[in-house]
Design an enzyme around this catalytic site. Structure first.
Site, PDB file in Angstrom:
ATOM      1  N   GLU A   1      33.353  51.672  91.619  1.00 54.81           N
ATOM      2  CA  GLU A   1      32.285  51.803  90.620  1.00 54.81           C
ATOM      3  C   GLU A   1      31.078  50.968  91.043  1.00 54.81           C
ATOM      4  O   GLU A   1      31.168  50.155  91.968  1.00 54.81           O
ATOM      5  CB  GLU A   1      32.777  51.343  89.253  1.00 54.81           C
ATOM      6  CG  GLU A   1      33.208  49.889  89.219  1.00 54.81           C
ATOM      7  CD  GLU A   1      32.961  49.251  87.872  1.00 54.81           C
ATOM      8  OE1 GLU A   1      31.830  49.346  87.373  1.00 54.81           O
ATOM      9  OE2 GLU A   1      33.906  48.644  87.335  1.00 54.81           O
TER      10      GLU A   1
ATOM     11  N   LYS B   1      23.013  51.216  82.956  1.00 57.72           N
ATOM     12  CA  LYS B   1      24.486  51.196  82.960  1.00 57.72           C
ATOM     13  C   LYS B   1      24.924  52.550  82.413  1.00 57.72           C
ATOM     14  O   LYS B   1      24.599  52.890  81.270  1.00 57.72           O
ATOM     15  CB  LYS B   1      24.973  50.054  82.065  1.00 57.72           C
ATOM     16  CG  LYS B   1      26.479  50.007  81.862  1.00 57.72           C
ATOM     17  CD  LYS B   1      26.859  48.934  80.824  1.00 57.72           C
ATOM     18  CE  LYS B   1      28.299  49.128  80.376  1.00 57.72           C
ATOM     19  NZ  LYS B   1      28.615  48.442  79.121  1.00 57.72           N
TER      20      LYS B   1
ATOM     21  N   VAL C   1      33.423  52.499  84.679  1.00 58.50           N
ATOM     22  CA  VAL C   1      34.722  53.097  85.009  1.00 58.50           C
ATOM     23  C   VAL C   1      34.776  54.554  84.550  1.00 58.50           C
ATOM     24  O   VAL C   1      35.225  55.436  85.296  1.00 58.50           O
ATOM     25  CB  VAL C   1      35.866  52.259  84.376  1.00 58.50           C
ATOM     26  CG1 VAL C   1      37.175  53.022  84.387  1.00 58.50           C
ATOM     27  CG2 VAL C   1      36.011  50.938  85.119  1.00 58.50           C
TER      28      VAL C   1
ATOM     29  N   SER D   1      35.674  51.357  74.391  1.00 56.69           N
ATOM     30  CA  SER D   1      35.013  51.827  75.618  1.00 56.69           C
ATOM     31  C   SER D   1      35.382  53.267  75.945  1.00 56.69           C
ATOM     32  O   SER D   1      36.518  53.702  75.742  1.00 56.69           O
ATOM     33  CB  SER D   1      35.421  50.920  76.781  1.00 56.69           C
ATOM     34  OG  SER D   1      34.923  51.432  77.973  1.00 56.69           O
TER      35      SER D   1
ATOM     36  N   ASP E   1      35.874  54.171  78.746  1.00 56.74           N
ATOM     37  CA  ASP E   1      36.826  54.091  79.856  1.00 56.74           C
ATOM     38  C   ASP E   1      38.196  54.657  79.461  1.00 56.74           C
ATOM     39  O   ASP E   1      38.870  55.299  80.267  1.00 56.74           O
ATOM     40  CB  ASP E   1      37.029  52.628  80.297  1.00 56.74           C
ATOM     41  CG  ASP E   1      35.798  52.035  80.961  1.00 56.74           C
ATOM     42  OD1 ASP E   1      34.796  52.755  81.123  1.00 56.74           O
ATOM     43  OD2 ASP E   1      35.853  50.834  81.306  1.00 56.74           O
TER      44      ASP E   1
ATOM     45  N   LYS F   1      39.612  43.899  80.541  1.00 53.67           N
ATOM     46  CA  LYS F   1      38.777  42.699  80.449  1.00 53.67           C
ATOM     47  C   LYS F   1      39.318  41.777  79.351  1.00 53.67           C
ATOM     48  O   LYS F   1      39.718  42.235  78.281  1.00 53.67           O
ATOM     49  CB  LYS F   1      37.333  43.103  80.147  1.00 53.67           C
ATOM     50  CG  LYS F   1      36.693  43.899  81.287  1.00 53.67           C
ATOM     51  CD  LYS F   1      35.191  43.927  81.163  1.00 53.67           C
ATOM     52  CE  LYS F   1      34.548  45.001  82.026  1.00 53.67           C
ATOM     53  NZ  LYS F   1      34.828  44.892  83.463  1.00 53.67           N
TER      54      LYS F   1
END
Ligand code: PSU
Ligand code: MN
Length: 308
Positions: A28, A94, A114, A148, A150, A167
């Site tokens: 990424e 982002k 991601v 997220s 993700d 995280k």
């Protein structure tokens, strides 16, 4: 108008690896565009790509640049991106998966998170991807609903993602519950508990695997079921020598979240803000741990790609 061709560019190295069906590892780019300052971010990119090559695979760093999705960054583009990052005079966004079509349509540039990297890796036919730690369910999700992209992307794109768990700033048990709801297999690489980014172990048990053969077989079995196929999360603990105990990180994490609340920072700015806060609060110890786990994940991803 019907579907139009995706603006995707393959760098020659990745193109020939794809054609020859050689092992490839996607990377990424948000960690580079939004994680570290220049020139550390640039050194990190070079280091990750070098490690992947040393372990027998071709690195494919994914980034959006002036309205084109790049799968692998060739020499000329590298120069252009480095110039933009060092001058910091050009907006670099982002970008998660839902923002890809918008950014591509507008000609924007940005680091892929991601979720966006999973989507583009899958589109490219790349099956393995290394990151640091995935995004997930944020603490306070009961009020903010901040989860997220993700996680949804992992359930949608059949790619093996190597990550040091999620995280540490997140609600970790809620993130694991969400991964279960979404049907995403989570493999503990030589560990019985879910690693939490800076910390190698946790009170949260996961399924353990110890060999590449087991892991690769599980992947091929998953792909043998009729589609749709989800991705697979391989949770790879940070090497113990480089970990920071959770008891040391937690007070800083709590403070970072309080600070974000006080400043009204939320949405897509939240994760970068919290990580930046931790870097200053720990006098860059968190950054050193982040770099160590990234390197560790690049190596395992290259080994998996080679064994597939
Ligand atoms: N590494 C960083 N900063 C980041 C991220 C990684 O140093 O912001 C990105 C990752 O790309 C991850 C994303 O996919 O944060 C998750 O952001 P969010 O919680 O907004 O979905
Ligand atoms: Mn979010």
């Amino acid at each position: 108008m019907s579907a139009i061709k995706l603006p995707i560019n393959y760098c020659p190295r990745v193109q020939s690896a794809l054609e020859a069906v050689k092992p490839i590892v996607a990377l990424e780019s948000t960690g580079i565009t939004h994680g570290l300052p220049y020139p550390q971010n640039w050194a990190l990119l070079a280091r990750m790509e070098e490690l992947i090559q040393n372990y027998g695979a071709t690195p494919a760093t994914i980034i959006i640049w002036r309205g084109t999705a790049h799968i692998g960054i060739g020499a000329k583009l590298k120069q252009e991106i480095e110039a933009a990052l060092s001058a910091a005079d050009y907006p670099i966004l982002k970008l998660g998966s839902r923002e890809l079509p918008l950014a591509l349509a507008k000609g924007d540039s940005g680091g892929t998170t991601v979720s966006a990297t999973l989507q583009l890796a899958h589109e490219a036919g790349i099956r393995v991807f290394a990151t640091g730690g995935i995004g997930g369910v944020h603490r306070g999700w009961q009020h903010t609903l901040d989860i997220s992209m993700d996680l949804a992307a992992l359930s949608r794109y059949p790619v093996i993602l190597v990550s040091a768990g999620c995280k540490a700033i997140l609600d970790v048990p809620a993130t694991l519950e969400r991964l279960e709801s979404l049907g995403v297999p989570v493999v503990g690489w030589q560990t019985d508990s879910f690693p939490i980014f800076y910390t190698a172990s946790s009170p949260y048990p996961i399924d353990r695997m110890d060999t590449l053969q087991e892991l690769v077989t599980a992947w091929h079995l998953q792909q043998s079921f009729p589609p749709p196929h989800s991705g697979m999360l391989v949770a790879n603990p940070i090497p113990q020598k480089q970990e920071i105990p959770a008891s040391q990180m937690e007070p800083f994490i709590t403070a970072s979240i309080l600070q974000a609340e006080a400043l009204g920072i939320k949405g897509k700015n939240l994760t970068p803000f919290l990580l930046d806060y931790l870097a200053s609060a720990t006098k860059n110890a968190s950054v050193a741990a982040n770099l160590a786990l990234l390197e560790n994940n690049a190596i395992l991803a290259a080994q998996i790609a080679t064994a597939l």
